[in-house]
Design a protein around this motif. Sequence first.
Motif, PDB file in Angstrom:
ATOM      1  N   GLY A  86      -1.502  -1.270  -3.422  1.00 42.69           N
ATOM      2  CA  GLY A  86      -2.763  -1.578  -2.781  1.00 42.69           C
ATOM      3  C   GLY A  86      -2.578  -2.627  -1.703  1.00 42.69           C
ATOM      4  O   GLY A  86      -1.461  -2.984  -1.333  1.00 42.69           O
ATOM      5  N   ASP A  87      -3.717  -3.115  -1.190  1.00 45.92           N
ATOM      6  CA  ASP A  87      -3.691  -4.170  -0.182  1.00 45.92           C
ATOM      7  C   ASP A  87      -4.607  -5.305  -0.632  1.00 45.92           C
ATOM      8  O   ASP A  87      -5.093  -5.312  -1.772  1.00 45.92           O
ATOM      9  CB  ASP A  87      -4.068  -3.630   1.199  1.00 45.92           C
ATOM     10  CG  ASP A  87      -5.448  -2.984   1.219  1.00 45.92           C
ATOM     11  OD1 ASP A  87      -6.295  -3.331   0.373  1.00 45.92           O
ATOM     12  OD2 ASP A  87      -5.690  -2.122   2.087  1.00 45.92           O
ATOM     13  N   PRO A 112       0.793  -1.228   0.000  1.00 39.41           N
ATOM     14  CA  PRO A 112       0.000   0.000   0.000  1.00 39.41           C
ATOM     15  C   PRO A 112       0.825   1.277   0.000  1.00 39.41           C
ATOM     16  O   PRO A 112       0.246   2.374  -0.049  1.00 39.41           O
ATOM     17  CB  PRO A 112      -0.810  -0.123   1.293  1.00 39.41           C
ATOM     18  CG  PRO A 112       0.081  -0.895   2.204  1.00 39.41           C
ATOM     19  CD  PRO A 112       0.801  -1.883   1.325  1.00 39.41           C
ATOM     20  N   SER A 138      -7.846  -4.633  -2.470  1.00 37.02           N
ATOM     21  CA  SER A 138      -7.800  -3.843  -3.698  1.00 37.02           C
ATOM     22  C   SER A 138      -8.390  -4.559  -4.907  1.00 37.02           C
ATOM     23  O   SER A 138      -8.668  -3.919  -5.922  1.00 37.02           O
ATOM     24  CB  SER A 138      -6.353  -3.449  -4.019  1.00 37.02           C
ATOM     25  OG  SER A 138      -5.789  -2.704  -2.967  1.00 37.02           O
TER      26      SER A 138
END
Length: 253
Positions: free
Chosen positions: A86-87, A66, A90
């Motif tokens: 992102g994580d 992220p 996402s």
Amino acid sequence: MVDRSFTDPSLAALYDTLNPWGPGDDFCLGQVMSAGTVLDIGCGTGRLLGRARREGHQGRLMGLDPAAAMLVRARAHEPGVEWVLGDLRSREWHGEFELAVMTGHAFQVLLGDEELRLALAAVRAALAPGGRFVFETRNPGARAWERWTPDRVREIPDGDGGVVRVWHEVESVAAGGERVTFTETFEGARWARPQVDRTTLRFLGADALDRFLRGAGFVVVERYGDWGRGPLTLAAPEIVTVAEPADRHNWAP
């Protein structure tokens, strides 16, 4: 919320120097090299997947993080890897990977029960049949936070001929040691004043970890107390876990 030490480019540039390659990286590299497709969750500067590619890994490698500042460094490590900002929330996952890894104690930033459940469900969804999930968390029995004191100062090169001084200080220990909030301070010529990052980590014991894993449909197949595959004891520094989808083992909660 992502820690400042990962989002600030001047601090992200120090990560690999502060955290040099070690036994944990060797352990995870062996896992990566034995899997055809790999998802590195919280890949940071990308050195694990970058090294795997340089050592001949021919399959799909994806690094997910992220923090944009860390991914800038990851892309410099190795352009031949999928680096994704992102994580786990996402995107949707559909069994694309034989292996998912979380290194650098990234698992400990999952602070809430629901956050942890959602993350484990996403990892489970990302794994192909027979896939594996490998991660480590600091063993709460070893009470590592008691050694995070301002008198333990590390000095590292800043890359410009100077020195950066780094130290930690615990602010609070809550829930019987399960949640520890501390600061990490960076002091050096590149900044007009010390840079302070505040972090909270969750320390879960093996029993609690296993309850969450079972709830997400995983079964633990290997468990170690250190990167040398030593046994998990009360004072062992790590809880190294290798888990697989439980349906492979005809297991139900």
